[in-house]
Design an enzyme around this catalytic site. Sequence first.
Site, mmCIF file in Angstrom:
data_model
loop_
_atom_site.group_PDB
_atom_site.id
_atom_site.type_symbol
_atom_site.label_atom_id
_atom_site.label_comp_id
_atom_site.label_asym_id
_atom_site.label_seq_id
_atom_site.Cartn_x
_atom_site.Cartn_y
_atom_site.Cartn_z
ATOM 1 N N ARG A 82 -37.639 1.943 67.663
ATOM 2 C CA ARG A 82 -37.746 0.970 66.571
ATOM 3 C C ARG A 82 -36.584 -0.017 66.612
ATOM 4 O O ARG A 82 -36.760 -1.217 66.398
ATOM 5 C CB ARG A 82 -37.812 1.702 65.227
ATOM 6 C CG ARG A 82 -38.142 0.782 64.065
ATOM 7 C CD ARG A 82 -38.474 1.565 62.809
ATOM 8 N NE ARG A 82 -37.330 2.333 62.320
ATOM 9 C CZ ARG A 82 -37.381 3.223 61.327
ATOM 10 N NH1 ARG A 82 -38.532 3.454 60.710
ATOM 11 N NH2 ARG A 82 -36.313 3.874 60.934
ATOM 12 N N LYS A 184 -36.224 -3.390 61.168
ATOM 13 C CA LYS A 184 -35.182 -2.854 60.296
ATOM 14 C C LYS A 184 -33.927 -3.694 60.492
ATOM 15 O O LYS A 184 -33.162 -3.493 61.432
ATOM 16 C CB LYS A 184 -34.928 -1.377 60.637
ATOM 17 C CG LYS A 184 -34.480 -0.560 59.443
ATOM 18 C CD LYS A 184 -34.564 0.922 59.711
ATOM 19 C CE LYS A 184 -33.955 1.720 58.581
ATOM 20 N NZ LYS A 184 -34.799 1.789 57.382
ATOM 21 N N GLU A 220 -44.692 -2.123 50.208
ATOM 22 C CA GLU A 220 -43.790 -0.970 50.134
ATOM 23 C C GLU A 220 -42.697 -1.297 49.131
ATOM 24 O O GLU A 220 -42.761 -2.319 48.454
ATOM 25 C CB GLU A 220 -43.220 -0.647 51.519
ATOM 26 C CG GLU A 220 -42.421 -1.770 52.145
ATOM 27 C CD GLU A 220 -41.708 -1.347 53.441
ATOM 28 O OE1 GLU A 220 -41.237 -0.201 53.515
ATOM 29 O OE2 GLU A 220 -41.612 -2.172 54.350
#
Length: 343
Positions: A82, A184, A220
Amino acid sequence: MEKKNLDWENLTFSYQPIDKRYVAMYKDGAWQEGELSDDPNVVLNECAGVLQYAQQVFEGLKAYTTKDGHIVCFRPDLNARRMYDSAQRMEMPPYPKDKFVEAIKEVVQANAAWVPPYGTGATLYLRPYEFGYSSVIGVAPAKDYEFRIFGTPVGPYFKGGVKPITVRVSDFDRAAPRGTGHIKAGLNYAMSMHAIVTAHAEGFAENIYLDAATRTKVEETGGANILFVDQDGTLVVPKSDTILPSITRRSLVYVAEHYLNLKIDERPVYWQEVLDHKFVECGLCGTAAVISPIGRINDHGTIIDFPSGMEEIGPVMKKMRETLLGIQMGEVEAPEGWIMRIL
Ligand SMILES: *Cc1c(COP(=O)(O)O)cnc(C)c1O
């Protein structure tokens, strides 16, 4: 190895510098050999890329002690991948995935005394991150980068039982279509600070964000994915290109399907479905809490109360949470490759 003398059960989620951290530099177009360092400080030029144009990506995972006394990490290969993807989206040189996992091992081994003992609920939270190091004034990616991993011991997310939280629907948006919601990066958090500060001031634990384009679909919260259980007991998982692919969420979906025989429905979830009380349980998922149950959502004064209530986590979320925690702690057999043993 003698453990540090900490009050493990009463640690909070806060930063405490520990003995060693990992540091690797990217210079002249290549990653240099990394090493452990005693120095918790980073000294930067005033014009460093990260300070001017926020070139930063990060990860979060935990090292902890299992029932049989081993120190392990949970699926660090997924954090490596990620962060690789996040860096590429930011025009930063991605840190090699195998080196990422090796660096995690080195940091945990060097700080074994800081890994909380089994049964305390505490973990050593690990924070890998990369940032633009060299100076940049005309808008462009930095030339040089720094990759680091530090650890900090953190307490159990829930002390004295898992308590449902109340959240609100935010007036702000988290992620633009075709933006950076799926990576992220610190920048996604910088712009959420105002929303979370005002949410807390008004008594809400978190903000639920809707999709920025139509404001009709559930995305989210600022730092956790959302899960629902419908009236048939199906796990309903919001799907969108602008949701951060949570490793906890992907693991819970696997657990629900393969350990608990639940039906899984990954699809766009409309806010209207929530207003129409289509769901009987709701929860947030992420590394820190695994699952935080949501008991109530406030949408500008319209209250949605889930049947699971404000006292306890609902039965399906409870089973999912306990099974994943059991897998992590070595009490339930883990799928191949999920637990990386370090010591
Ligand atoms: C880190 C993060 C999560 C949770 O991901 P995990 O891999 O489960 O810890 C969810 N949403 C956002 C925006 C995040 O930054």
